[in-house]
Design a protein around this motif. Structure first.
Motif, PDB file in Angstrom:
ATOM      1  N   UNK A  88       0.843  -1.192   0.000  1.00  0.00           N
ATOM      2  CA  UNK A  88       0.000   0.000   0.000  1.00  0.00           C
ATOM      3  C   UNK A  88       0.885   1.251   0.000  1.00  0.00           C
ATOM      4  N   UNK A  89       0.431   2.244  -0.737  1.00  0.00           N
ATOM      5  CA  UNK A  89       1.176   3.501  -0.788  1.00  0.00           C
ATOM      6  C   UNK A  89       0.297   4.577  -0.180  1.00  0.00           C
ATOM      7  N   UNK A  90       0.828   5.258   0.795  1.00  0.00           N
ATOM      8  CA  UNK A  90       0.135   6.392   1.387  1.00  0.00           C
ATOM      9  C   UNK A  90       1.055   7.567   1.185  1.00  0.00           C
ATOM     10  N   UNK A  91       0.663   8.491   0.334  1.00  0.00           N
ATOM     11  CA  UNK A  91       1.591   9.581   0.054  1.00  0.00           C
ATOM     12  C   UNK A  91       0.915  10.922   0.194  1.00  0.00           C
ATOM     13  N   UNK A  92       1.679  11.876   0.646  1.00  0.00           N
ATOM     14  CA  UNK A  92       1.188  13.241   0.752  1.00  0.00           C
ATOM     15  C   UNK A  92       2.397  14.146   0.631  1.00  0.00           C
ATOM     16  N   UNK A  93       2.386  14.990  -0.386  1.00  0.00           N
ATOM     17  CA  UNK A  93       3.541  15.880  -0.550  1.00  0.00           C
ATOM     18  C   UNK A  93       3.164  17.310  -0.182  1.00  0.00           C
ATOM     19  N   UNK A  94       2.230  17.449   0.724  1.00  0.00           N
ATOM     20  CA  UNK A  94       1.750  18.767   1.081  1.00  0.00           C
ATOM     21  C   UNK A  94       1.379  18.797   2.545  1.00  0.00           C
ATOM     22  N   UNK A  95       1.357  19.962   3.119  1.00  0.00           N
ATOM     23  CA  UNK A  95       1.023  20.256   4.520  1.00  0.00           C
ATOM     24  C   UNK A  95       0.819  19.055   5.442  1.00  0.00           C
ATOM     25  N   UNK A  96       1.838  18.752   6.201  1.00  0.00           N
ATOM     26  CA  UNK A  96       1.756  17.618   7.123  1.00  0.00           C
ATOM     27  C   UNK A  96       0.651  17.804   8.152  1.00  0.00           C
ATOM     28  N   UNK A  97       0.338  19.044   8.510  1.00  0.00           N
ATOM     29  CA  UNK A  97      -0.735  19.293   9.476  1.00  0.00           C
ATOM     30  C   UNK A  97      -2.067  18.767   8.967  1.00  0.00           C
ATOM     31  N   UNK A  98      -2.346  19.037   7.705  1.00  0.00           N
ATOM     32  CA  UNK A  98      -3.619  18.615   7.134  1.00  0.00           C
ATOM     33  C   UNK A  98      -3.596  17.122   6.856  1.00  0.00           C
ATOM     34  N   UNK A 125      -5.240  12.329   8.342  1.00  0.00           N
ATOM     35  CA  UNK A 125      -5.961  11.676   7.248  1.00  0.00           C
ATOM     36  C   UNK A 125      -5.190  10.469   6.731  1.00  0.00           C
ATOM     37  N   UNK A 126      -3.874  10.570   6.692  1.00  0.00           N
ATOM     38  CA  UNK A 126      -3.061   9.425   6.281  1.00  0.00           C
ATOM     39  C   UNK A 126      -3.207   8.284   7.282  1.00  0.00           C
ATOM     40  N   UNK A 127      -3.229   8.617   8.565  1.00  0.00           N
ATOM     41  CA  UNK A 127      -3.407   7.593   9.602  1.00  0.00           C
ATOM     42  C   UNK A 127      -4.767   6.923   9.468  1.00  0.00           C
ATOM     43  N   UNK A 128      -5.794   7.727   9.224  1.00  0.00           N
ATOM     44  CA  UNK A 128      -7.150   7.190   9.056  1.00  0.00           C
ATOM     45  C   UNK A 128      -7.215   6.270   7.833  1.00  0.00           C
ATOM     46  N   UNK A 129      -6.572   6.680   6.741  1.00  0.00           N
ATOM     47  CA  UNK A 129      -6.544   5.863   5.528  1.00  0.00           C
ATOM     48  C   UNK A 129      -5.865   4.522   5.803  1.00  0.00           C
ATOM     49  N   UNK A 130      -4.767   4.556   6.548  1.00  0.00           N
ATOM     50  CA  UNK A 130      -4.065   3.314   6.881  1.00  0.00           C
ATOM     51  C   UNK A 130      -4.968   2.392   7.702  1.00  0.00           C
ATOM     52  N   UNK A 131      -5.659   2.967   8.695  1.00  0.00           N
ATOM     53  CA  UNK A 131      -6.556   2.171   9.534  1.00  0.00           C
ATOM     54  C   UNK A 131      -7.641   1.500   8.703  1.00  0.00           C
ATOM     55  N   UNK A 132      -8.160   2.239   7.717  1.00  0.00           N
ATOM     56  CA  UNK A 132      -9.254   1.737   6.877  1.00  0.00           C
ATOM     57  C   UNK A 132      -8.750   0.948   5.672  1.00  0.00           C
TER      58      UNK A 132
END
Length: 134
Positions: free
Chosen positions: A1-11, A15-22
């Motif tokens: 699984x790839x969880x990527x975000x190249x923008x604002x870690x605050x936002x 959401x990345x954690x929630x995506x991983x959980x789901x």
């Protein structure tokens, strides 16, 4: 699984954690837009709405589930584009009601528009804003 975000870690971080959980693949791509035209609270509210709505819609699905969020400037407009797959109804055609009232005030505040399209099993949400003058 790839969880990527190249923008604002605050936002992104929660959401990345929630995506991983789901077990949802979440890709957020920002074409170098700082988005300084938005107040932080408004920005967080918009992204929370987009991601929560997508997660809720695809939460019951089995198989590969993904949400794709792209932020880019097109012809002087800031475009926030979210796409995700939804479960088709038995007839294959379903009109979905997206409860976007929660962010309508924010979109109006910045002179933006909301466009929502659902075709068969794909949902597309576009938020379009005029770019702030330099």
């Amino acid at each position: 699984e790839i969880y990527s975000c190249d923008w604002s870690s605050d936002v992104c971080s929660s959401d990345l954690e929630e995506a991983k959980k789901l077990n949802i693949q979440l890709d957020i791509y920002n074409e170098d837009k700082e988005m300084t035209m938005f107040q932080e609270y408004d920005l967080i509210t918009m992204f929370s709405f987009l991601l929560e709505y997508a997660f809720n819609e695809i939460g019951a699905m089995t198989g590969k589930r993904s949400v794709n969020l792209v932020i880019r400037e097109i012809q002087g407009m800031l475009v926030i584009r979210e796409t995700f797959t939804v479960i088709a109804s038995e007839k294959g055609k379903e009109t979905r009601t997206v409860p976007y009232r929660r962010i309508q005030k924010i979109v109006d505040k910045y002179g933006g528009t909301i466009k929502i399209e659902t075709k068969e099993i794909q949902c597309l949400i576009l938020l379009v804003f005029p770019c702030s003058p330099l």
